[in-house]
Design an enzyme around this catalytic site. Structure first.
Site, PDB file in Angstrom:
ATOM      1  N   LYS A 188       0.846  -1.195   0.000  1.00  0.00           N
ATOM      2  CA  LYS A 188       0.000   0.000   0.000  1.00  0.00           C
ATOM      3  C   LYS A 188       0.881   1.244   0.000  1.00  0.00           C
ATOM      4  O   LYS A 188       1.530   1.569   0.991  1.00  0.00           O
ATOM      5  CB  LYS A 188      -0.902   0.057   1.234  1.00  0.00           C
ATOM      6  CG  LYS A 188      -1.860   1.260   1.188  1.00  0.00           C
ATOM      7  CD  LYS A 188      -2.162   1.831   2.543  1.00  0.00           C
ATOM      8  CE  LYS A 188      -2.978   3.113   2.450  1.00  0.00           C
ATOM      9  NZ  LYS A 188      -2.270   4.233   1.795  1.00  0.00           N
ATOM     10  N   GLY A 241       6.290   5.286   8.647  1.00  0.00           N
ATOM     11  CA  GLY A 241       5.329   6.359   8.816  1.00  0.00           C
ATOM     12  C   GLY A 241       5.352   6.903  10.232  1.00  0.00           C
ATOM     13  O   GLY A 241       6.368   6.830  10.927  1.00  0.00           O
ATOM     14  N   GLY A 246       1.844   3.703  13.663  1.00  0.00           N
ATOM     15  CA  GLY A 246       2.566   2.513  14.107  1.00  0.00           C
ATOM     16  C   GLY A 246       1.916   1.877  15.330  1.00  0.00           C
ATOM     17  O   GLY A 246       1.780   0.654  15.421  1.00  0.00           O
ATOM     18  N   GLU A 264       9.302   1.487  11.047  1.00  0.00           N
ATOM     19  CA  GLU A 264      10.250   2.604  10.993  1.00  0.00           C
ATOM     20  C   GLU A 264       9.418   3.863  11.127  1.00  0.00           C
ATOM     21  O   GLU A 264       8.655   4.222  10.225  1.00  0.00           O
ATOM     22  CB  GLU A 264      11.042   2.582   9.683  1.00  0.00           C
ATOM     23  CG  GLU A 264      12.270   3.496   9.713  1.00  0.00           C
ATOM     24  CD  GLU A 264      12.027   4.846   9.059  1.00  0.00           C
ATOM     25  OE1 GLU A 264      11.709   5.794   9.814  1.00  0.00           O
ATOM     26  OE2 GLU A 264      12.135   4.950   7.837  1.00  0.00           O
ATOM     27  N   CYS A 299      12.925  11.164   6.806  1.00  0.00           N
ATOM     28  CA  CYS A 299      12.795  10.542   8.130  1.00  0.00           C
ATOM     29  C   CYS A 299      13.990  10.860   9.020  1.00  0.00           C
ATOM     30  O   CYS A 299      13.845  11.122  10.208  1.00  0.00           O
ATOM     31  CB  CYS A 299      12.669   9.021   7.990  1.00  0.00           C
ATOM     32  SG  CYS A 299      11.241   8.481   7.037  1.00  0.00           S
ATOM     33  N   GLU A 398       8.413  15.881  15.990  1.00  0.00           N
ATOM     34  CA  GLU A 398       8.823  15.800  14.589  1.00  0.00           C
ATOM     35  C   GLU A 398       7.973  16.751  13.758  1.00  0.00           C
ATOM     36  O   GLU A 398       6.746  16.729  13.828  1.00  0.00           O
ATOM     37  CB  GLU A 398       8.674  14.377  14.057  1.00  0.00           C
ATOM     38  CG  GLU A 398       9.152  14.238  12.622  1.00  0.00           C
ATOM     39  CD  GLU A 398       9.024  12.821  12.085  1.00  0.00           C
ATOM     40  OE1 GLU A 398       9.928  12.388  11.362  1.00  0.00           O
ATOM     41  OE2 GLU A 398       8.010  12.159  12.400  1.00  0.00           O
TER      42      GLU A 398
END
Length: 495
Positions: A188, A241, A246, A264, A299, A398
């Site tokens: 996906k 993501g 997650g 991740e 990331c 973030e």
């Protein structure tokens, strides 16, 4: 050498409505299509299929059928290798088309896109093609009356969910090792950037990958990702993501079949500059690229700059010069250094972070605004904040945008305290000429990656590891082959 004329031949090509790839065929999804907005000019680029849970189920059944049939899993390593090499070759042949398609979809500047998308993806498929027949089992030392063997087998059906910032590169990180070990895959891509991944699906079929071994389902994460996470016939999911998603995947795995998860997640990576750094100007250039290229949508972006007090003013001044000289604009123009923010929602979030940081007392030295609004696209200035303390939101959360915070430190111990004052532990960097200090920092920084006297650029030979709430999975390196396989013990009594 790619020319502007070559790029311009591709930039306006019509993109047909995109479909799902299920069992070797492209088909329409059950729900209404989703419009794809190009960040270059804010215009509708095309439409993608919007899969439902039923579409996901069909894709998973196709993957399961192909796996159980052995059409891929039971092929010899040499046969699988040949097809993976062919995929790499076709990616390279179509590299410019893939890169331009991806840039129109997510706004990455074309120079970076060529290297990081088709360039990286081809290298990843080639790496795992070369490696797949070099993963051996074991015969264990035991009593002569017994033979102990350790075998390595595929997991079965692997799900992969990839983000919009580098969709082709990250998809390759997941599906290439999964395919190399004989798994079948349901992939996906983000609904914000699916086009290059769907093109990769065409390439895989063209290369001879059997029908049903790779299936691609596009659509909303709340529907498609959720259906994959809860599906009882997916054995594992590799995900890149946000931490929020997650965590939801972990809950879904617990509620369904305890599928394995390789995550991740987010990062807030410290980039630490000591006063003994040999070339501060070069360190500033690399550090600026480490946060501002691809509009900060990386990331491992070095978003927290920690600078030794004695050089903080000098280093900050150099960074501002570099940030002001970046040329921002149309990502398909080879003369531009930085392209567009990938989507409007992300741009709004970036601007909100700027306002919040200013309210909390951070000093805005550079940027902070949306630019080029007349184009209709989503563009933002490289942004630099000083006077940033560890308590501020901009230091902790973030952003995933072109926003850098600068915080001075007194000594090595203080630098470590600041670096580790985060729930994240994805990447980090240390700049110093002191070898002993570099080794101490490597040992004590709580992050999956520590760059020394550089930022980024690690190749497939080393893993993309993570610590703390940045995840638990492994992308890249031979370790990814063990991630997408499982051990089986054979204990044989000899007569």
């Amino acid at each position: 050498m790619v020319t502007q004329a070559q790029i311009d031949l591709l930039r306006h090509q019509e993109i047909p409505q995109q479909k799902l790839l299920i069992n070797g065929k492209f088909k329409q999804g059950e729900a209404d299509n989703l419009a794809i907005i190009s960040p270059i000019d804010g215009a509708v680029l095309t439409h993608i299929a919007n899969a439902t849970a039923n579409d996901v189920d069909e894709a998973v059944m196709a993957a399961r059928k192909s796996y159980e049939s052995g059409i891929w899993a039971k092929q010899s390593p040499a046969a699988r290798k040949k097809i993976l090499f062919r995929i790499a070759e076709l990616i390279e042949t179509q590299a410019l088309e893939l890169a331009v398609l991806g840039v129109r979809d997510n706004g990455t500047e074309i120079g970076m896109a060529l290297r990081a998308e088709p360039g990286s993806a081809a290298g990843t498929f080639r790496y795992y093609a070369e490696a797949l027949d070099k993963i051996n089992g074991e015969v264990t030392p035991t009593d002569e009356a017994f033979l102990g063997m350790v075998l390595r087998e595929p997991l079965g059906v692997v799900g992969a969910i990839v983000p919009w910032n580098f969709p082709l590169m990250i998809a390759a990180w997941k599906i290439a090792p999964a395919l190399a070990m004989g798994n079948s895959v349901v992939l996906k891509p983000s609904e914000q950037a699916s086009l290059s991944v769907l093109k990769l699906g065409e390439i895989c079929l063209q290369a001879g990958l059997p029908e049903g071994v790779l299936n691609i389902v596009t659509g909303k994460g709340s529907v498609v990702g959720n259906a994959m996470a809860h599906h009882h016939d997916i054995d594992a999911i590799g995900f890149t993501g946000s931490g929020r998603v997650g965590a939801s995947l972990m809950q879904a795995a617990a509620q369904s079949n305890l599928k394995r998860l390789f995550l991740e997640l987010g990062g807030k990576s410290p980039n630490i500059i000591f006063a003994d750094t040999k070339d501060l100007i070069q360190a500033a250039k690399v550090s600026a690229n480490g946060i501002f290229r691809n509009s900060g949508e990386v990331c491992v972006a070095g978003s927290r700059l920690l600078v030794e007090e004695s050089i903080a003013e000098e280093f900050t001044s150099e960074l501002i010069k570099i940030a002001k000289n970046f040329k921002i604009g149309d990502p398909l123009d080879v003369t531009n250094d930085i392209g567009a923010v990938s989507n409007q929602q992300q741009l709004i979030s970036d601007i909100e972070f700027v306002g919040n940081a200013t309210q909390e007392g951070a000093n805005l030295l550079q940027g902070g605004k949306r630019i080029l609004q007349e184009t209709g696209g989503f563009y933002m200035q490289p942004t630099i904040f000083t006077d940033v303390t560890a308590e501020m939101t901009i230091f902790k959360n973030e952003v995933f945008g072109p926003i850098l915070t600068i915080t001075p430190f007194k000594d090595e111990a203080h630098a470590l305290t600041l670096a580790n004052d985060s729930i994240f532990g994805l990447a980090s960097a240390v700049w110093t000429e002191n070898l002993s200090r570099a080794h101490r920092m490597i040992r004590h920084i709580k992050a999956g990656i520590v760059y020394v006297n550089t930022y980024g650029g690690a190749d497939n030979s080393v893993p993309m590891a993570a610590a703390k709430q940045s995840g638990n999975g492994i992308d890249k390196s031979l370790h990814a082959l063990t991630t997408y396989s499982q051990l089986k013990t054979a204990w044989i009594k000899l007569s």
